[in-house]
Design a protein around this motif. Structure first.
Motif, PDB file in Angstrom:
ATOM      1  N   ALA A 153       0.680  -1.345  -0.218  1.00 50.28           N
ATOM      2  CA  ALA A 153      -0.060  -0.091   0.022  1.00 50.28           C
ATOM      3  C   ALA A 153       0.810   1.090   0.026  1.00 50.28           C
ATOM      4  O   ALA A 153       1.983   1.265   0.066  1.00 50.28           O
ATOM      5  N   PRO A 171      -4.364   1.391  -1.590  1.00 53.05           N
ATOM      6  CA  PRO A 171      -3.805   0.265  -2.393  1.00 53.05           C
ATOM      7  C   PRO A 171      -2.707   1.128  -3.430  1.00 53.05           C
ATOM      8  O   PRO A 171      -2.798   2.079  -3.660  1.00 53.05           O
ATOM      9  N   PRO A 183      -9.826  -3.540  -8.336  1.00 55.51           N
ATOM     10  CA  PRO A 183      -8.519  -3.978  -7.826  1.00 55.51           C
ATOM     11  C   PRO A 183      -7.709  -4.763  -8.506  1.00 55.51           C
ATOM     12  O   PRO A 183      -8.171  -5.250  -9.385  1.00 55.51           O
ATOM     13  N   GLU A 189      -2.130  -9.226  -3.606  1.00 49.05           N
ATOM     14  CA  GLU A 189      -2.899  -8.561  -2.538  1.00 49.05           C
ATOM     15  C   GLU A 189      -3.993  -9.339  -2.161  1.00 49.05           C
ATOM     16  O   GLU A 189      -4.593  -9.171  -1.052  1.00 49.05           O
ATOM     17  N   HIS A 259     -10.895  -2.502   3.053  1.00 47.41           N
ATOM     18  CA  HIS A 259      -9.818  -3.324   2.026  1.00 47.41           C
ATOM     19  C   HIS A 259     -10.221  -4.533   1.710  1.00 47.41           C
ATOM     20  O   HIS A 259      -9.858  -4.939   0.489  1.00 47.41           O
ATOM     21  N   PHE A 263     -10.706  -5.860  -2.228  1.00 50.13           N
ATOM     22  CA  PHE A 263      -9.935  -6.634  -3.081  1.00 50.13           C
ATOM     23  C   PHE A 263     -10.578  -8.122  -3.227  1.00 50.13           C
ATOM     24  O   PHE A 263     -10.190  -8.726  -4.094  1.00 50.13           O
TER      25      PHE A 263
END
Length: 361
Positions: A153, A171, A183, A189, A259, A263
């Motif tokens: 990040a 990100p 994403p 990730e 987050h 993702f």
């Protein structure tokens, strides 16, 4: 795992292995070709032990070692802690060391070890974690479908973020926390586990009786705004946010939730915070490319040893510093990890004729 109290960390680092006589199990040298590798059906991956491997306060490894008779030591100088094996059940126990770097190095070393045949092995990562009081209580055990990385990040200190930004952490390929771009999912990730295997494990274990105790009962009753945090320990499906920083508090808890949703494109639900799984799963993904392991045979189980945000009326700083004196849910979490995880282990090993070639569905 959540970063645990400094005394435990120092004890774990100071004593990575229990002195014991190593009896050769196969006529093979370390880091050399091996004509007759040991067959492995089940790998238990833990991250730390508090002191000795047996006979004192249990960390993540101790209950597996003693109750599953993992007493045959396999020297492992190229890792953090020697390996332990049960030749009758063909079960292997690993302690990787704390953090994603150590986990990745240890799992890679194990996976490339010619003394071991891991081609049909199932992997159970079993560790303690922070747990989101929005979803569960300490002592509860969550099977993950996704593991999301919290380290890749950009970051600006919260005291310097522009007006209107919701966070200074976003990100690495985005232009800010509110960038609507989809994403990236090819840089480590997010890791998606075999969903059928995770669901099977949950169905098998969801009714597992989990012990309660007065200490965790006193802790959870403080969470008056979180109904799930007030329940006795239970089994659930919940995803993991993996980051090397021990974070705490309502704002960072919201960041972990956001987050994870971002993702997983809304498919994942943050429940547990830990450190190692992105390293473990990246190593397994690479090993699978060369046929050393089967990445569709990996399960991740984490049990809550502490909450990820404080109860009403307590600051994040005060609660974090108090947790560093000892997790309220440590004993319950390691016990429940074993109770839940062992049901899966027992089923797989008892019906190996069924599961050796085909994972459960």
């Amino acid at each position: 795992m959540p970063a645990f109290l400094p005394g435990l960390l120092l004890a774990a680092a100071a004593a990575p292995a229990v002195p014991a006589a190593a009896t050769p199990l196969a006529p093979c040298a370390i880091a050399a070709p091996c004509a007759r590798p040991l067959p492995v059906r089940m790998v238990i991956v833990t991250m730390f032990e508090i002191g000795r491997d047996e006979g004192d306060t249990a960390g993540e490894f101790q209950l597996w070692k003693t109750r599953r008779n993992l007493h045959q030591r396999i020297p492992f100088p190229n890792g953090y802690h020697d390996l332990y094996y049960n030749p009758d059940t063909q079960m292997l126990g690993i302690v990787t060391g704390v953090g994603s770097v150590r986990a990745a190095a240890a799992i890679t070393a194990v996976g490339l070890d010619a003394r071991l045949d891991l081609s049909h092995a199932y992997w159970l990562v079993a560790g303690i974690a922070g747990i989101d009081p929005e979803d569960a209580s300490i002592g509860s055990a969550a099977w993950a479908r996704y593991v999301v990385d919290g380290d890749l990040a950009h970051e600006i200190d919260a005291r310097e973020i522009p007006a209107g930004w919701s966070t200074g952490y976003f990100p690495i390929d985005r232009k800010g926390p509110d960038d609507p771009a989809p994403p990236r999912q090819d840089g480590g990730e997010v890791f998606a586990l075999n969903p059928r295997l995770a669901e099977w494990a949950y169905r098998l274990t969801r009714d597992t009786p989990l012990p309660d105790d007065p200490r965790i009962a006193r802790e959870r009753v403080r969470y008056t705004d979180h109904p799930h945090a007030r329940k006795p320990p239970f089994v659930l499906i919940g995803d993991q946010f993996s980051a090397m920083t021990f974070w705490h508090g309502a704002l960072l808890n919201r960041w972990a939730n956001d987050h994870t949703r971002y993702f997983t494109q809304g498919k994942g639900q943050f429940v547990t915070s830990a450190m190692e799984e992105t390293g473990t799963l990246q190593a397994i993904a690479y090993l699978a490319r060369i046929g050393r392991v089967d990445k569709d045979r990996v399960l991740v189980l984490r049990a809550g040893s502490n909450y990820t945000l404080p109860p009403p009326g307590v600051t994040a700083a005060d609660y974090l510093l108090r947790e560093n004196e000892g997790y309220a849910g440590l004993a319950a979490s390691v016990e429940n990890l074993y109770r839940v995880g062992d049901r899966v282990v027992t089923e797989l090993l008892a019906h190996w004729d069924r599961y050796e070639r085909t994972p459960p569905d």
